[in-house]
Design an enzyme around this catalytic site. Structure first.
Site, PDB file in Angstrom:
ATOM      1  N   CYS A  38       0.838  -1.193   0.000  1.00 21.76           N
ATOM      2  CA  CYS A  38       0.000   0.000   0.000  1.00 21.76           C
ATOM      3  C   CYS A  38       0.876   1.247   0.000  1.00 21.76           C
ATOM      4  O   CYS A  38       1.773   1.379   0.836  1.00 21.76           O
ATOM      5  CB  CYS A  38      -0.911  -0.014   1.233  1.00 21.76           C
ATOM      6  N   CYS A  84      -7.341  -1.069   1.180  1.00 26.43           N
ATOM      7  CA  CYS A  84      -6.353  -1.628   2.094  1.00 26.43           C
ATOM      8  C   CYS A  84      -7.037  -1.892   3.437  1.00 26.43           C
ATOM      9  O   CYS A  84      -7.691  -1.003   3.984  1.00 26.43           O
ATOM     10  CB  CYS A  84      -5.203  -0.640   2.254  1.00 26.43           C
ATOM     11  N   CYS A  87      -5.388   0.728   6.275  1.00 24.40           N
ATOM     12  CA  CYS A  87      -5.627   2.177   6.307  1.00 24.40           C
ATOM     13  C   CYS A  87      -6.896   2.612   5.571  1.00 24.40           C
ATOM     14  O   CYS A  87      -7.283   3.770   5.641  1.00 24.40           O
ATOM     15  CB  CYS A  87      -4.420   2.925   5.733  1.00 24.40           C
ATOM     16  N   CYS A 108      -8.572  -5.156 -10.004  1.00 21.00           N
ATOM     17  CA  CYS A 108      -8.157  -4.098 -10.927  1.00 21.00           C
ATOM     18  C   CYS A 108      -7.682  -2.929 -10.060  1.00 21.00           C
ATOM     19  O   CYS A 108      -8.498  -2.266  -9.420  1.00 21.00           O
ATOM     20  CB  CYS A 108      -9.347  -3.719 -11.799  1.00 21.00           C
TER      21      CYS A 108
END
Length: 118
Positions: A38, A84, A87, A108
């Site tokens: 991330c 994510c 977060c 995607c």
């Protein structure tokens, strides 16, 4: 929790649920071995083993690391957004039943939502 400093474009996509232009991201045609993390919080999300070429213009993965990605109904009511798990940063969308891989799943993902570690 400390987060990485994001550019305006990264904020537009990751925090405001935007989308980068297709075929413009650095990881669309990128096939080195390693882990995609991330961009906002550095949580490992995908391994290079799950990445494949779908021709859609964005990096595609058929599986995420365990508990790394959360699926939530998109505001449009038709798609499933992926974020994510750590977060809540916007990654992109997940699609089922397209037949690209044996797992029949395509994450995607916007390149700007990711960083890469060899």
């Amino acid at each position: 929790m400390d987060f990485n400093k994001l550019t305006d474009e990264e904020k537009r996509v990751i925090e405001n649920k935007g989308t980068e232009r297709p075929f413009s991201g650095e990881y669309n045609d990128f096939y080195e071995e390693g882990t995609f993390i991330c961009k906002k919080c550095n949580t490992p999300l995908y391994t290079s083993k799950s990445k494949f070429s779908s021709g859609c213009g964005w990096p595609s993965f058929d599986d995420n690391l365990e508990d790394a990605v959360k699926r939530v109904p998109d505001a449009d009511g038709r798609r499933i957004e992926i974020v994510c798990s750590n977060c809540g940063g916007h990654l992109g969308h997940v699609f089922q039943g397209e037949g690209f891989t044996s797992k029949n799943t395509r994450h995607c993902v916007n390149s700007v939502s990711l960083s890469f570690k060899k």
